[in-house]
Write a protein that holds these residues in place. Structure first.
Motif, PDB file in Angstrom:
ATOM      1  N   GLY A   1       0.813  -1.218   0.000  1.00 36.95           N
ATOM      2  CA  GLY A   1       0.000   0.000   0.000  1.00 36.95           C
ATOM      3  C   GLY A   1       0.849   1.272   0.000  1.00 36.95           C
ATOM      4  O   GLY A   1       0.360   2.334   0.352  1.00 36.95           O
TER       5      GLY A   1
ATOM      6  N   SER B   1       2.380   3.350   1.639  1.00 33.60           N
ATOM      7  CA  SER B   1       2.615   3.854   2.988  1.00 33.60           C
ATOM      8  C   SER B   1       3.699   4.910   3.051  1.00 33.60           C
ATOM      9  O   SER B   1       4.579   4.868   3.891  1.00 33.60           O
ATOM     10  N   LEU B   2       3.645   5.859   2.133  1.00 25.92           N
ATOM     11  CA  LEU B   2       4.580   6.980   2.208  1.00 25.92           C
ATOM     12  C   LEU B   2       4.116   7.919   3.310  1.00 25.92           C
ATOM     13  O   LEU B   2       2.924   7.995   3.603  1.00 25.92           O
ATOM     14  N   TYR B   3       5.072   8.631   3.922  1.00 27.52           N
ATOM     15  CA  TYR B   3       4.673   9.605   4.937  1.00 27.52           C
ATOM     16  C   TYR B   3       4.024  10.778   4.207  1.00 27.52           C
ATOM     17  O   TYR B   3       4.672  11.438   3.398  1.00 27.52           O
ATOM     18  N   PRO B   4       2.759  11.053   4.484  1.00 25.22           N
ATOM     19  CA  PRO B   4       2.030  12.033   3.662  1.00 25.22           C
ATOM     20  C   PRO B   4       2.489  13.470   3.880  1.00 25.22           C
ATOM     21  O   PRO B   4       2.219  14.324   3.055  1.00 25.22           O
ATOM     22  N   THR B   5       3.187  13.717   4.964  1.00 25.93           N
ATOM     23  CA  THR B   5       3.501  15.100   5.296  1.00 25.93           C
ATOM     24  C   THR B   5       4.796  15.604   4.670  1.00 25.93           C
ATOM     25  O   THR B   5       5.061  16.798   4.697  1.00 25.93           O
TER      26      THR B   5
ATOM     27  N   ARG C   1      12.408   4.042  -1.167  1.00 25.01           N
ATOM     28  CA  ARG C   1      12.615   4.246   0.262  1.00 25.01           C
ATOM     29  C   ARG C   1      13.178   2.995   0.921  1.00 25.01           C
ATOM     30  O   ARG C   1      13.969   3.072   1.861  1.00 25.01           O
TER      31      ARG C   1
END
Lengths: 285, 374
Positions: free
Chosen positions: B89, B91-95, B152
């Protein structure tokens, strides 16, 4: 690309105006009342033309009011302070207790978690009057009646379920893999909680905190029964304006205006976090 | 030590109470050597992702042990296992933007900025995402997010790299291109990787060994070539290979020095007795009822063969896929030239003994491949 006709736009404008009038007018009228004396307020027919006076605000701030029946003393400013203190402290305590609990309920499925969460929610089902009598007796025995601590504790009935259930939903909406990704990159459980889960749920926490603050601020019944004059918030303190010589509409209006201001300010401040909350939806994978 | 760099020993996973809950992974044991690329291949719900997450530490093992780089890790939290993972999914850090997402672990490890930039640049170029490094994850397409997530993981220095469906969202051309680049990247650095996939082409192209899983069990763990040539059981035989292996139940008898295999519908295949090694013949004759499997590209058209009726004939641009009704079932054959048959044509089919895979009908286990025992 604008296909709406002039007629449609005019009708829409009228509808919006009506709605705004309906919701804003009472507040507008109260603001007007707060600048009038009882005589001009009670005129028949009412008019919005009057000579404004700061007498009401002055009376509230100094705590003294000369009426026809004599000098009336009350302590509105300390009531306001009480409201502020009780609500802030309750919400702060509610957040400290509620956020970790919400995280636990949202993320860690454990035996009985749903039952505990539902029990906490059920505190909101019971009418406050139902628990008030036994609570009063317990509090008197325990020496908690008429203490800030006791009131803040009782206020948890209001704020804790609210915070817990709203924030839990936000935690559940964060994909667990984002936290896993952070943990596998060399961070512990607590670092992940503070650096990933908490910031991503911040809009929810802000919304829950704001709502809880408003609910706590507006509470009347617990404070009425469990607090005496020097601990009571504005909601109870406003009763002092219903005097033997009549109802002091001007002061009540001024009191309302003053007691709306903190929540209004808070709502305006929290707004940007609430808007950020809408964009969080894009996180869902 | 190197051939047992990662070792799963009798690993079980139950969702719910042990022995009562859903048994997602059943007694899986496997060894991975350092620098090896392993594919966990299987259909949805076969336990491959559960296995991966147990290695990563996001799921607790219900039973069994996991050793990684000389340490027993199944009780360690993810942070102490020194593994990197790319999530299905994303799961990148959205910020933070893509660049910071990729560089996250490096920055946390306090690498000098110049080194971080160089590494990010290198891996971004490999995965064709140099142009989106400054964008926020929410503004990206699924394929772009997937590559960012892969970057990543690959940029880290870890003992083991876990890639969960790493290329599922990519366009076919890009997938083919990146497959080669990723394999090169992993091999060049001697990285050990486990990828989970349901795409057998990806598994074949990337992996040194493939672990075929079904129903929580490891069905076969071998090189892509061996899985194709010597499938351990009916499941791997039919699961791996495109189009799938043709499978027919037959009853065997010996008449006049010939081996007769009676197909359903009355037809039979006849082989010389010495077409199979004696021990294979014995194994067949003790069972009498067996299942034969034959790869589509080894089915021959031959006048002397058994009759079949053409159902479809598709020209795929470089090969013909012909499906024909045969022995109350369908046989698929692949030919490299454009076949001139049309629907309804009668053809004759020959199955060479050296191309037959023979399975036990009760257990599904392979008895023989071609002339020799399995």
């Amino acid at each position: 690309m604008e296909h709406t006709s002039t007629l449609e736009r005019v009708l829409r404008a009228i509808a919006i105006t009506l709605v705004i009038l309906f919701f804003i007018f009472p507040i507008f009228w109260i603001v007007l009342m707060s600048f009038q004396t009882n005589e001009t307020i009670l005129r028949v027919p009412p008019s919005i033309v009057f000579e404004p006076t700061l007498q009401n605000y002055q009376a509230l701030i100094t705590g003294e009011l000369d009426t026809a029946a004599g000098k009336l003393e009350f302590d509105f400013m300390s009531n306001l302070f009480n409201s502020f203190y009780l609500s802030t402290a309750s919400v702060a305590l509610g957040l400290i207790l509620g956020i970790p609990a919400a995280y636990a309920f949202g993320r860690l499925k454990f035996r009985g978690s749903e039952d505990i969460a539902f029990t906490l929610l059920s505190f909101r089902f019971a009418p406050p009057l139902l628990v008030l009598l036994p609570l009063t007796i317990y509090f008197q025995k325990l020496g908690l009646a008429d203490t800030y601590f006791g009131l803040i504790w009782v206020y948890q009935l209001i704020v804790l379920p609210l915070i817990l259930w709203i924030v839990r939903g936000y935690f559940e909406d964060i994909p667990a893999d984002i936290e896993y990704a952070y943990r596998i990159a060399g961070h512990g459980f607590w670092a992940t909680f503070f650096k990933i889960a908490l910031p991503l749920a911040m809009p929810g926490i802000a919304a829950a905190g704001l709502l809880a603050f408003i609910f706590a601020w507006n509470n009347f019944i617990f404070a009425l029964v469990l607090a005496s004059a020097d601990k009571q918030p504005v909601t109870v303190g406003a009763l002092a304006f219903v005097t033997a010589s009549g109802i002091q509409y001007g002061q009540i209006a001024a009191g309302i205006v003053l007691s709306i201001l903190p929540t209004l300010g808070l709502a305006l401040y929290a707004q940007r976090y609430l808007v950020e909350g809408l964009s969080l939806g894009a996180v869902k994978g | 030590m190197t051939d047992k760099y990662l070792r799963l020993e009798n690993v079980d996973k139950f969702y719910g109470p042990i022995d009562l809950g859903v048994h997602a992974v059943r007694n899986v044991s496997m060894d991975v050597a350092k620098g090896e690329i392993i594919a966990l291949l299987g259909s949805s719900g076969c336990g491959k992702t559960s296995t991966l997450r147990m290695i990563a530490g996001f799921e607790a093992t219900s039973r069994g042990k996991i050793h990684l780089a000389g340490r027993e890790v199944q009780m360690l939290p993810p942070v102490k296992r020194h593994v990197a993972m790319a999530f299905e999914g994303y799961s990148l850090y959205p910020t933070v933007n893509v660049r910071d997402n990729i560089a996250f672990a490096l920055k946390a490890a306090r690498l000098p900025a110049s080194e971080v930039d160089a590494k990010v640049g290198e891996v971004a170029e490999m995965l064709e995402i140099s142009d989106i490094l400054d964008r926020s994850p929410n503004s990206l397409s699924g394929g772009q997010q997937q590559r960012a997530s892969l970057a990543r993981a690959l940029i880290r220095s870890a003992d083991l790299f876990l890639l969960d469906e790493p290329m599922g969202q990519l366009e076919p051309q890009l997938r083919t291109l990146l497959r080669g680049r990723i394999k090169h990247f992993l091999k060049e650095r001697g990285m050990t990787a486990i990828l989970v996939t349901h795409d057998q082409t990806e598994a074949n192209a990337l992996a040194d060994r493939i672990a075929v899983m079904e129903d929580g069990m490891l069905q076969q763990y071998a090189s892509p070539a061996e899985i194709k040539d010597r499938p351990a059981n009916l499941f791997t035989g039919t699961f791996v290979g495109e189009p799938p292996m043709n499978v027919f139940p037959v009853r065997v008898s010996v008449e006049g020095g010939k081996l007769h295999m009676a197909l359903e519908g009355g037809k039979e295949l006849v082989y010389a007795e010495d077409a199979f090694a004696p021990e294979v013949r014995d194994a067949i004759m003790t069972r009498r009822d067996i299942v034969i499997g034959v790869r589509p590209y080894t089915v021959r058209r031959d006048e002397s063969g058994v009759e079949a009726t053409v159902l479809t004939n598709q020209w795929l641009g470089d090969q013909s896929h012909i499906a024909a009704s045969f022995a109350e079932a369908t046989v698929v054959l692949v030919e490299h030239d454009r076949a001139d048959v049309v629907v309804g044509d009668r053809i004759a089919i020959r199955l060479d003994p050296s191309d037959l895979h023979i399975f036990d009908p009760a257990t599904g286990m392979a008895i023989s491949h071609g002339r020799g025992l399995a």
